[in-house]
Enzyme design. Structure first.
Site, PDB file in Angstrom:
ATOM      1  N   TYR A  78     -12.942  19.161  -0.029  1.00 17.98           N
ATOM      2  CA  TYR A  78     -13.264  17.926  -0.753  1.00 17.98           C
ATOM      3  C   TYR A  78     -12.080  17.387  -1.577  1.00 17.98           C
ATOM      4  CZ  TYR A  78     -14.844  14.842  -4.324  1.00 17.98           C
ATOM      5  OH  TYR A  78     -14.915  13.767  -5.166  1.00 17.98           O
ATOM      6  N   HIS A 135     -18.647  19.499  -5.654  1.00 22.15           N
ATOM      7  CA  HIS A 135     -19.223  18.482  -4.764  1.00 22.15           C
ATOM      8  C   HIS A 135     -20.420  19.004  -3.980  1.00 22.15           C
ATOM      9  CE1 HIS A 135     -18.615  14.380  -3.032  1.00 22.15           C
ATOM     10  NE2 HIS A 135     -18.109  14.240  -4.246  1.00 22.15           N
TER      11      HIS A 135
HETATM   12 MG   LIG Z   1     -17.801  14.149  -8.368  1.00 26.62          MG
END
Ligand SMILES: [Mg+2]
Length: 326
Positions: A78, A135
């Protein structure tokens, strides 16, 4: 709620202009001179991330979110660029109609990241506010273990450790760790976060005026959070326009329980021409505009010079193809 939010922000802007006051004055006035913001540092690996953090520290930031590639992970994780040397931008990878696929491996992440965060702390010292965003990729038990493992790094916050739907997960994390937890960027109303706030299961609420009904609704969330020592940390990803960031600048100036504001450096000359404003960043603090209303404009003629470019967030899969949480 985003539609309500747009109308609500416009009404606050109009009322401020009629009153000849910046919106923060209508909310009750300033609680601080400037609002702490955090930048996004990123790197394909840990050395690149260190360079990226150093860049933002040199720019005056006092708080930085840190994300880096994980050795052995089949693809960039991410908010991490695919190429080494790319330490300031991972956003352009999102362009294109078809989303790219990221392959995720929880075991590799959990074995690598706690030590990496500790290295960052050792390198940059005790004063830098270090944030990290999971995330939504961990299961509740994994998140509790991870939050406990990263305690020595002294994070400012650990963001979205688990998917937001399962609010009991936050209780499990709380029972095992004192690492501060920030959630809420996917929440659209007070009814999605009131129990988390009232039960004091989180430390920061990350709603945004864009998705959570504008200044009026977010102000209610801020006040509820204030009763429970939960501070604000409004979402500020590139999906939020300079208009919503301006609205949040007024909330940040006013909110007694303000914590921090996510802030992406999008101040290109093109963006400034589209959205002229006098909100300004200085030494890691956002200083709110004194102009009446929201203090930001939108130049429609300027906007007419650009075509719409579609983009997609990536999708995440495990190595065997299982769909995972983005
Ligand atoms: Mg965030």
């Amino acid at each position: 709620m985003a539609a309500f939010g747009a109308v609500d922000m416009a009404l606050w802007d109009i009322k401020g202009k009629l009153a000849g006051m910046p919106v923060y004055q209508l909310l009750g006035g300033k609680s601080r001179e400037g609002a702490l913001v955090y930048a996004h540092a990123t790197g394909a690996d840990l050395p690149d991330l260190m360079d990226s953090i150093a860049y933002y520290v040199d720019e005056g930031y006092k708080a930085v979110r840190v994300q880096c590639g994980i050795p052995g992970m089949p693809s960039a994780s991410y908010a991490v660029p695919e190429k080494k040397g790319d330490i300031r931008n991972y956003i352009t990878d999102y362009a294109g109609i078809r989303p790219k696929v990221e392959v995720w491996d929880t075991g590799k992440y959990m074995r690598y990241m706690p030590d990496a965060l500790m290295e960052i702390r050792d390198h940059f010292g005790p004063d830098l506010h270090i944030l990290h965003d999971v995330h939504h990729r961990l299961l509740p038990r994994e998140a509790a273990e991870f939050a406990k493992a990263v305690e020595p790094a002294g994070l400012y916050w650990l963001e979205d450790p688990t998917p937001a739907e399962d609010q009991n997960a936050l209780r499990l994390i709380r029972q095992h760790s004192t690492t501060p937890i920030a959630v809420g960027e996917v929440f659209n109303s007070i009814w999605e976060c009131n129990r988390l706030i009232e039960n004091e299961l989180i430390d920061f609420i990350r709603v945004a005026v864009t998705y959570a009904g504008g200044i009026t609704h977010v102000r209610r969330i801020v006040d509820l959070a204030g009763l429970h020592n939960v501070r604000t940390g409004f979402h500020g990803a590139p999906s939020h326009s300079p208009i919503s960031m301006a609205a949040q600048a007024h909330l940040n100036a006013w909110a007694p329980n303000f914590g921090i504001q996510e802030y992406l450096v999008l101040g290109t000359s093109e963006c400034n021409a589209l959205f002229p404003s006098e909100h300004r960043m200085e030494n890691g603090l956002m200083h709110v505009s004194e102009a009446p209303g929201l203090g930001v404009d939108f130049d429609e003629d300027e906007a007419g010079r650009y075509d719409y470019t579609p983009g997609s967030h990536p999708v995440v899969r495990l190595e065997d193809g299982t769909m995972w949480n983005y």
